[in-house]
Write a protein that holds these residues in place. Structure first.
Motif, short mmCIF file in Angstrom:
data_model
loop_
_atom_site.label_atom_id
_atom_site.label_comp_id
_atom_site.label_asym_id
_atom_site.label_seq_id
_atom_site.Cartn_x
_atom_site.Cartn_y
_atom_site.Cartn_z
N ARG A 332 0.94 -1.24 0.05
CA ARG A 332 -0.03 -0.17 0.09
C ARG A 332 0.96 1.29 0.09
O ARG A 332 0.53 2.25 -0.60
CB ARG A 332 -0.81 0.03 1.19
CG ARG A 332 -2.10 -1.09 1.28
CD ARG A 332 -2.78 -1.33 -0.19
NE ARG A 332 -3.29 -0.22 -0.60
CZ ARG A 332 -3.87 -0.04 -1.73
NH1 ARG A 332 -3.63 -0.79 -2.62
NH2 ARG A 332 -4.49 1.11 -1.96
N PHE A 336 0.63 3.98 -3.01
CA PHE A 336 0.58 5.31 -2.62
C PHE A 336 1.57 6.22 -3.05
O PHE A 336 1.26 7.35 -3.65
CB PHE A 336 0.13 5.51 -1.26
CG PHE A 336 0.13 6.95 -0.61
CD1 PHE A 336 -1.06 7.75 -0.86
CD2 PHE A 336 1.19 7.63 -0.34
CE1 PHE A 336 -1.23 9.04 -0.35
CE2 PHE A 336 1.20 8.94 0.35
CZ PHE A 336 -0.23 9.50 0.31
N SER A 339 1.44 6.59 -6.87
CA SER A 339 0.23 7.27 -7.19
C SER A 339 0.38 9.11 -6.94
O SER A 339 -0.07 9.72 -7.89
CB SER A 339 -1.09 6.83 -6.44
OG SER A 339 -2.03 7.76 -6.70
N THR A 475 -2.52 3.43 -9.44
CA THR A 475 -1.48 4.51 -9.26
C THR A 475 -2.06 5.52 -10.26
O THR A 475 -1.40 6.66 -10.36
CB THR A 475 -0.05 3.91 -9.80
OG1 THR A 475 -0.15 3.37 -10.95
CG2 THR A 475 0.39 3.01 -8.40
N ILE A 537 -5.40 7.59 1.32
CA ILE A 537 -4.22 7.30 1.91
C ILE A 537 -4.19 5.97 2.48
O ILE A 537 -5.35 5.64 3.32
CB ILE A 537 -3.91 8.69 3.03
CG1 ILE A 537 -3.86 9.76 2.47
CG2 ILE A 537 -2.72 8.26 3.96
CD1 ILE A 537 -3.79 11.34 3.25
#
Length: 543
Positions: A332, A336, A339, A475, A537
């Motif tokens: 994750r 994140f 992205s 992403t 998030i």
């Protein structure tokens, strides 16, 4: 796990704060420095002397630093063979500094060597590198304890003293009858003051004993080092020659150091090629452009990359088969990170190019506008997104790769190095791109490295049967944000077409410039707000 995430976020925040304050401070002083030094002298220092310094430091310490990130705080304190690895860069750095400096001094061009105080300046740079390596044992302890605040204060003091000393010497030089005669020496003394300040700050925290290895016998240290060096070349480690350094971490550090040789050429290859093809004055222009262009990288990308190395090393390297929860947290974080960087890239490419001519007229001294600096900076806007993606993904690879993985990556990076060199030389010889050839060649090189990192990450998760945790489609930026950013970029390129004859801060008083900046600011704020509302998030980062 939650405490590690919080510590990592705190560490990244502190490093970003350090970079922001120190870089903005030095940026202001550098604006003055550029007006006190010629493009030729600045090119010598920022391209060639920096290459010498970075070669010594990078090859001496990078492999050991990355390997020690895998050691816990308790191991660093309780196992002397682990802690003693921190002294390996010092032992390697002294002969390496002498070799690199002698080699550069004999190969430097005539126009470079003819500058005042050239020989003295390069040896001061070599001394600065050796002094900086003295801080390695304390730096590695601080990183193992996640004491980023110590590093922040040490490097902040060093950067401040470096800039002040350089400025004072250049200012004194400008008031003499022969201005420019102390230019090289000014930057050399500034670098030495950085190293001395860095070590002094670390010693004030950890004490003078931290500069000494755990073993009190210097002769024993030299003997063991000689035996270890022999065993390195024999690619084996005997039981009676390896008590001083922990063998597993030593193997990892050697593998990473071997990889660093290739990686260093990829990182510093532009300076090597530039020294061959570009006039010394244009080297100064290129250095200024890279200095400006890398502000974002130094303030934001570098601290995040370093923090991710610690985070991934502690999350996934503690056991041969990490737990599902650890793999999920890491996945994750990766998604994140990628992205956010892709979304940032959209904003940068949409809004930066239209306003670059205005910024250049304000920031660059007149004599640098005639160098390659403006064209290189335009190319850097498209280079930054690749730089951001590569740094974060390579942080994951270096954190979890075993020696066999590192050896395989080194072979791939050797191919990338050859690819980069071939493309850069071809662009120089067969196109009119000039110094921007290096930037576009680096974009292709980084794209290849990013592809390798993604492949490695997929294989790593597949090995533990958790490939499903990686969803690269997540992403991609949200469609409304991407469309709004695209339309804003097209609109600004149509509206912001201002004939610029004046220079300096007077530009900011013109009505057409003010209106265009306000328009761009409002559009950027709208796009950033749209991205923030759709931001997802990871829960681990909320903990």
């Amino acid at each position: 796990m939650a405490s590690l995430v919080r510590s990592s976020i705190s560490s990244a925040s502190s490093l970003i704060a350090l970079q922001l304050v120190s870089r903005l401070f030095t940026f202001g002083l550098n604006q003055v420095l550029l007006r006190l030094v010629s493009p030729s002298a600045y090119g010598t220092v920022a391209i060639q002397f920096e290459l010498v310094l970075n070669t010594i430091l990078f090859l001496s310490r990078e492999g050991v630093r990355n390997a020690l990130l895998r050691a816990s705080k308790d191991k660093m304190k309780e196992n002397s063979s682990v802690a003693n690895l921190s002294f390996l860069p010092i032992l390697v750095g002294v002969p390496l500094a002498s070799l690199v400096t002698l080699l550069y001094g004999s190969l430097a061009g005539k126009d470079v060597r003819s500058q005042p105080h050239f020989v003295l300046s390069i040896w001061v740079y070599a001394l600065a590198a050796i002094v900086e390596l003295l801080a390695e044992p304390m730096h590695n302890v601080a990183m193992s304890e996640l004491r980023t605040d110590i590093r922040v204060r040490a490097e902040g003091l060093g950067v401040t003293m470096k800039t002040i000393v350089t400025f004072l010497v250049l200012y004194h030089d400008s008031r003499q009858g022969t201005p420019g005669s102390l230019a090289l020496l000014a930057f050399a003394l500034g670098q030495l003051s950085y190293s001395v300040s860095l070590v002094t700050k670390y010693v004030s925290v950890y004490g003078i004993r931290s500069l000494l290895p755990w073993s009190p016998s210097v002769s024993k240290l030299v003997t063991i080092f000689t035996c270890q060096l022999s065993s390195m070349f024999l690619l084996r480690f005997r039981e009676n020659t390896a008590p001083f350094w922990e063998r597993t971490l030593l193997r990892v550090s050697l593998g990473m150091t071997a990889q660093c040789i290739v990686k260093h050429f990829l990182t510093e290859g532009d300076k090597l090629i530039l020294s061959w093809f570009s006039p010394l004055q244009d080297q100064g222009g290129y250095a200024v452009a890279v200095n400006y262009g890398s502000l974002i990288a130094r303030i934001g990308f570098q601290p995040i990359e370093e923090t991710l190395r610690v985070f991934f090393s502690r999350t996934l390297s503690s056991s041969k088969e990490p737990r599902t929860e650890e793999l999920k947290t890491a996945s994750r974080t990766i998604i994140f990170l990628v992205s956010a960087q892709i979304s940032f890239s959209f904003l940068l490419i949409a809004f930066a190019p239209p306003y670059l001519p205005i910024a250049l007229r304000i920031l660059l001294p007149l004599r640098y506008l005639g160098t390659s600096a403006p064209t290189v900076l335009r190319a850097w806007i498209y280079y930054l997104p690749f730089l951001a993606l590569n740094g974060g993904l390579e942080a994951f690879v270096s954190s979890v790769a075993n020696p066999e993985d590192l050896a395989k990556q080194s072979r791939y990076m050797a191919c990338f190095s050859a690819l980069y060199t071939a493309i850069a030389v071809a662009f120089y010889r067969f196109t009119s791109l000039g110094d921007t050839s290096l930037v576009y060649a680096n974009i292709i090189n980084l794209a290849a490295r990013i592809g390798y990192c993604i492949h490695f990450t997929n294989m790593y998760y597949s090995k533990f049967r958790h490939r499903h945790l990686l969803s690269w489609s997540e992403t991609l930026p949200p469609r409304p944000f991407a469309l709004a950013t695209l339309l804003s970029g097209v609109l600004l390129r149509t509206l912001v077409d201002i004939p610029i004859a004046s220079k300096g801060l007077a530009l900011l008083l013109r009505k057409d410039v003010i209106s265009s900046i306000v328009c761009g600011g409002l559009l950027a704020l709208a796009c950033a707000s749209m991205w923030w509302r759709t931001l997802s998030i990871p829960k681990a980062l909320h903990s």
